[in-house]
Each structure stands twice: as C-alpha cells, then as structure tokens.
Scaffold this active site. Structure first.
Site, PDB file in Angstrom:
ATOM      1  N   ASP A  95       0.861  -1.181   0.000  1.00 33.00           N
ATOM      2  CA  ASP A  95       0.000   0.000   0.000  1.00 33.00           C
ATOM      3  C   ASP A  95       0.903   1.239   0.000  1.00 33.00           C
ATOM      4  O   ASP A  95       1.298   1.746   1.052  1.00 33.00           O
ATOM      5  CB  ASP A  95      -0.927  -0.011   1.216  1.00 33.00           C
ATOM      6  CG  ASP A  95      -2.061   0.990   1.057  1.00 33.00           C
ATOM      7  OD1 ASP A  95      -2.107   1.703   0.038  1.00 33.00           O
ATOM      8  OD2 ASP A  95      -2.922   1.050   1.966  1.00 33.00           O
ATOM      9  N   ILE A  96       1.249   1.680  -1.191  1.00 35.65           N
ATOM     10  CA  ILE A  96       2.268   2.725  -1.343  1.00 35.65           C
ATOM     11  C   ILE A  96       1.680   4.013  -1.921  1.00 35.65           C
ATOM     12  O   ILE A  96       2.269   5.067  -1.792  1.00 35.65           O
ATOM     13  CB  ILE A  96       3.432   2.226  -2.231  1.00 35.65           C
ATOM     14  CG1 ILE A  96       2.953   1.893  -3.653  1.00 35.65           C
ATOM     15  CG2 ILE A  96       4.089   0.992  -1.603  1.00 35.65           C
ATOM     16  CD1 ILE A  96       4.088   1.636  -4.638  1.00 35.65           C
ATOM     17  N   LYS A  97       0.559   3.916  -2.591  1.00 36.16           N
ATOM     18  CA  LYS A  97      -0.151   5.087  -3.156  1.00 36.16           C
ATOM     19  C   LYS A  97       0.780   6.054  -3.877  1.00 36.16           C
ATOM     20  O   LYS A  97       0.675   7.264  -3.725  1.00 36.16           O
ATOM     21  CB  LYS A  97      -0.967   5.796  -2.073  1.00 36.16           C
ATOM     22  CG  LYS A  97      -2.070   4.914  -1.461  1.00 36.16           C
ATOM     23  CD  LYS A  97      -3.048   5.698  -0.613  1.00 36.16           C
ATOM     24  CE  LYS A  97      -4.178   4.850  -0.058  1.00 36.16           C
ATOM     25  NZ  LYS A  97      -3.748   3.874   0.967  1.00 36.16           N
ATOM     26  N   ARG A  98       1.692   5.524  -4.687  1.00 38.35           N
ATOM     27  CA  ARG A  98       2.622   6.367  -5.421  1.00 38.35           C
ATOM     28  C   ARG A  98       1.977   6.917  -6.687  1.00 38.35           C
ATOM     29  O   ARG A  98       0.958   6.403  -7.167  1.00 38.35           O
ATOM     30  CB  ARG A  98       3.885   5.575  -5.809  1.00 38.35           C
ATOM     31  CG  ARG A  98       4.669   4.949  -4.653  1.00 38.35           C
ATOM     32  CD  ARG A  98       5.144   5.954  -3.640  1.00 38.35           C
ATOM     33  NE  ARG A  98       6.195   5.438  -2.777  1.00 38.35           N
ATOM     34  CZ  ARG A  98       6.074   5.186  -1.473  1.00 38.35           C
ATOM     35  NH1 ARG A  98       4.934   5.387  -0.841  1.00 38.35           N
ATOM     36  NH2 ARG A  98       7.125   4.748  -0.763  1.00 38.35           N
TER      37      ARG A  98
ATOM     38  N   ASP B 100      -2.287   9.898   1.775  1.00 31.22           N
ATOM     39  CA  ASP B 100      -3.044   8.818   2.401  1.00 31.22           C
ATOM     40  C   ASP B 100      -4.015   9.389   3.425  1.00 31.22           C
ATOM     41  O   ASP B 100      -4.020  10.595   3.656  1.00 31.22           O
ATOM     42  CB  ASP B 100      -2.106   7.784   3.051  1.00 31.22           C
ATOM     43  CG  ASP B 100      -2.654   6.359   2.915  1.00 31.22           C
ATOM     44  OD1 ASP B 100      -3.788   6.110   3.370  1.00 31.22           O
ATOM     45  OD2 ASP B 100      -1.957   5.515   2.331  1.00 31.22           O
TER      46      ASP B 100
END
EC number: 4.1.1.23
Lengths: 281, 281
Positions: A95-98, B100
């Site tokens: 879960d890095i949301k890059r 996030d």
C-alpha cells in the site's frame, strides 16, 4: 494473472485482507521488551500475525508509511516482511499510493515490482492521469497488478472525488480513462489486474459503484477501526468475491478485545470478521 | 518560516532548483568505475553536483523514486544525500508525492519531516482531500512546508486536473479546499508554506494560474528535458520570485552537451538556465 490468483484465494479462503499497518505502539510491551532492537520486535510481531492468519485470509496489505516513518531500519523491516510473506506463498499488496510522471513512475514500478521491496500488487494514485499509470501496466505479464485509488473512505474524499465533472463524478472519470486498459486485460473470472481502492464507509452508493466500475477487483479499506461493517461491504462484492476487505488495527490490536496473546487474538478476529462478511452475503 | 527562507534564497541566488533525480545510468562510466559500490558512486556524483552548484541555486529537489528503485541501498543514498544537503545549509525538497488517510499521512509526515529522510519541504498529492494534507501542516511551525500537486506538466494532466467540475477545473478545486489554510499561513513575502506544483509546459494558461493560486509559492518542473523554456516559466513567476524552476536531467546530463567534467558542466548549465530565466523576466 495475479488477479485470477487473488480471485481464487478469495474463493478458497474468504475475502479478508490483513493490513500490516504496524506501528511500534501496537506491539504489546511484554513482547517488545523481549528484543534488543524494536525493529526485530516489529518483524517478529508481523511474522506471528502472518503465521496465525495466513490460512484464513486472501492476502496481506503492508502499509509502507508505517515503515518509512522508522527510516532505513523501518524499510528493512518492510522488505523482510514482504519477503517473508512471499516465501510463504501469500499474495502481498504494497500500500504505497505512489504517483508521478511516466519516467518516474517507471522507477516506482521497478522499486515495488522488483528487488528489495517487491510485492504482487500496489496501490497507485490517479491524479496525474493515465500516463502516470502506464508504466505499472508493463508488469501485468509478470504477474503484477495495481489498485488505483478511485473512491476512498476518508471524509474529505468529497473534496475532489465526488465532485461532478459534467454528468459524472471525478472518481467515475478515473474509471473512464482506465476503461480501455481494463477491458483489454480481463482475466478468466472477469476481473482486470487494474483494480480499484473503494472505501466501504459509503454503503448507499456501494451498489452503484460496484456496477459502474465494471471489471475492477476491489481493495476495500475501512473495515473495523475506520467504521465500516459487513453490511457496507457486501454491496461492493459479487457473490462474496470481486474484492478483498482490509482490516488493520482491528486485527493487529485484537488482543485488547479478546485478552489473548496477540497472534491468537488476531486469528480470532480474522475468523469473526470472515464469518460476519460471509453471513451478510 | 521555510517559505520565507526559500523566497530569500531566490532573491539572492535566483530561481533555479537542481533536481537530483539521479539514475545510475546518468553517471559517466569512468567516474562510476572508480568505485567498488555503485551506491557510493551515486552519492559522490550527487555530492559533486551539489558542491558545484549550491552557490547559484535556490534549492535542491531529490526525486525519491530513483532511490527507492535501488532498494535499501538506494534509500541509504537518499538519506545521505539529503543529510549532506542540509549540513551545507541548502533548502531541500523531497519529491515524494505521498498521500493517504490522516493516520497514515501522519506517518509520512514523520518519515519526511523527521529522522533519516528529513527534508524541508515535500510534494504531496491532493486526490484524497484536505484531511490527507492536514497532518503535514502540523509541521509548519517546525520550519517545514509542502508543495501540493495542482497542475502537472505531463500530457495526461487533462484526464482529471483540467476537467471542469462546475465552473472551475479540478485543479482550481484543489486550491479552493486549501485556501483557508493558505490564507492563515502567509509569510512575510505573501506566500504560504502550502505551495503548489505547477508544470511549466502550459504557458497559455500560466498567467491565469499564477493569478488564481494566490499565496502559493510554485515548484515548477518540466524545464529543459520535459520541454518547457524560459518564456513558459516567466509567467508563473512574479518579478522573478514566487517560484523555483526545477531542472533535473538538463543539469545532471549537462556533460553530454558541454563535454566537460559532469560537475563543471552542471554548473555551466545552471548558470545558463538562470541567465535565460532572468533575461526572460
């Protein structure tokens, strides 16, 4: 294709995803104190959670921010944790949301689909549009996939995601620009390795969202600690599949609820959650 | 306040920002071969670029994806590079584009405003709305700041950012939800530590954007290799300030243009770029 494997894991073991958003604060003091290094304690805590739950869950999600917050030593624990998960045959979501321009997104793809930090699927942010996402799609043939942030579960998702841009909301526009690539990459169960993060705290819209994001497998956060429940998630699933339901704190901190050892408590919570979701369906 | 310091740096040294998006491929072979470890070569390459340019630039931007792509060893070089930059009194932007939910954003704030990876300013992604950004604002009193992705320079910025949501485009809606916080945090030169990433390859809109994003200091990528030029950026600046103009490959690979040692070439390119921008203004 990774998304077929994830679908099969849900069929076999149910839709629970264990979120290893492990803060050092979550580790029981008596366990933490057994280790000279808190980073060793962190890894061993994760390992015990994994060992106790892997037979009852579809996959694991590792929230990298908790490890980045600990600097280099934290990143080593991230790396050890994802390697351990993979060595056990588990499906791992980073879960890095890059997100970044194409040349830079290539570097992120290399970082999380190869080498020290390698996982099976990653979360990505769509704000920069399709060319920020294309580099990740080059790894589909290498058994990799992505979950694009579409509709998140935090209150301020309304700031952009649910604004109407013409007749459709912004998050539907994300689907629109992904659609040609989704349709080209459907696996044997009708889902693409281009999945979606869809929060479970907006149940009124859930059926509508499930219908609109056709072909996308869902990563559903917000179960438990963030307020979502089984009734909310069932509308995002199709016959109990087509998505995984993540719980992090609810599982990691289950020892506060059951007064068992943390790994035994985590397992109890996973089984309870799985039953609750399956019963709702 | 960090943004006042950045403003003063631009006044004193001009608006150039050196982008240390350093790929191992960029390092000249003869230099690379002097080192047993490519990671040592990477740090020493960065160090020489820094030493050769720091007196002529406002700040440095380190693109973390290039270091993440190299795993743990890469992250060590990232850490060493930002620490070296800070030890020399330079202002450092961590180009991390994180985002996030609130609890997780707190972890990212801790990761990049404290500890091994500490920088002065970071880039953040606004897709999840204001509550994903608030945790970073708690560090404003500690001399930290952010650049929010508003209008990027890649072709597919049109997929979401420039869609009309009512009478305003999506990127203007980002400004709208940030505005109360910008207005509360203006520094002595009229800029907030909540800045904006605004790409320079859309010069037609530049004047309009500069006017609309009132109070936001700009981080302007896309100069040189990505196609933007001095005429494009001048409209995003106000009397030559209110923004920094990043060039990465144009500076790091200047040795291919000037046929000098890479650090001497980088300096030449910085001076040329600075003059070009100042002349355009």
């Amino acid at each position: 294709m990774i998304i077929d494997r994830l679908y099969e894991a849900v069929e076999k073991k149910g839709p629970v995803c264990v979120g290893l958003d492990t803060s050092l604060d979550y580790i029981p003091k008596d366990f933490l104190n057994k280790f000279v290094s808190p980073y060793d304690a962190l890894f061993e805590f994760n390992k015990r959670i994994i060992d106790a739950t892997e037979d009852a869950v579809a996959c694991f999600k590792v929230q990298i921010a908790y490890y980045e917050a600990l600097g280099i030593e934290g990143m080593k624990v991230y790396s050890k944790t994802v390697k351990y998960l993979k060595s056990r045959g588990n499906i791992v979501i980073g879960d890095i949301k890059r997100s970044d321009i194409s040349d830079t997104a290539k570097m992120y793809a290399r970082a999380y689909f190869e080498g020290d930090f390698e996982v099976d699927l990653i979360t990505v942010n769509p704000y920069m549009g399709i060319d920020s996402i294309m580099p990740f799609l080059e790894y589909v043939d290498k058994e990799k996939g992505i979950f694009v942030l579409v509709k998140t579960s935090n209150p301020s998702c309304k700031d952009l995601q649910t604004l109407y841009a013409g007749e459709k909301r912004v998050f539907e526009r994300v689907y629109d620009f992904l659609k040609p690539y989704i349709e080209k990459s459907l696996g044997k169960y009708g889902y693409s390795p281009i999945g979606a993060v869809v929060g479970c705290t907006n149940s009124d819209e859930a059926l509508d969202i499930r219908k609109k994001l056709n072909g996308m497998f869902f990563l559903i956060p917000g179960y438990g600690a963030q307020g979502g429940g089984a009734e909310d998630v069932k509308r995002l699933l199709v016959d109990g599949n087509g998505g995984v339901v993540n719980s992090s704190r609810g599982i990691l901190l289950a020892y506060k609820k059951y007064e068992d050892d943390f790994d035994i408590a985590a397992r109890k919570e996973v089984l309870r959650m799985r039953e609750e979701i399956i019963n709702a369906i």
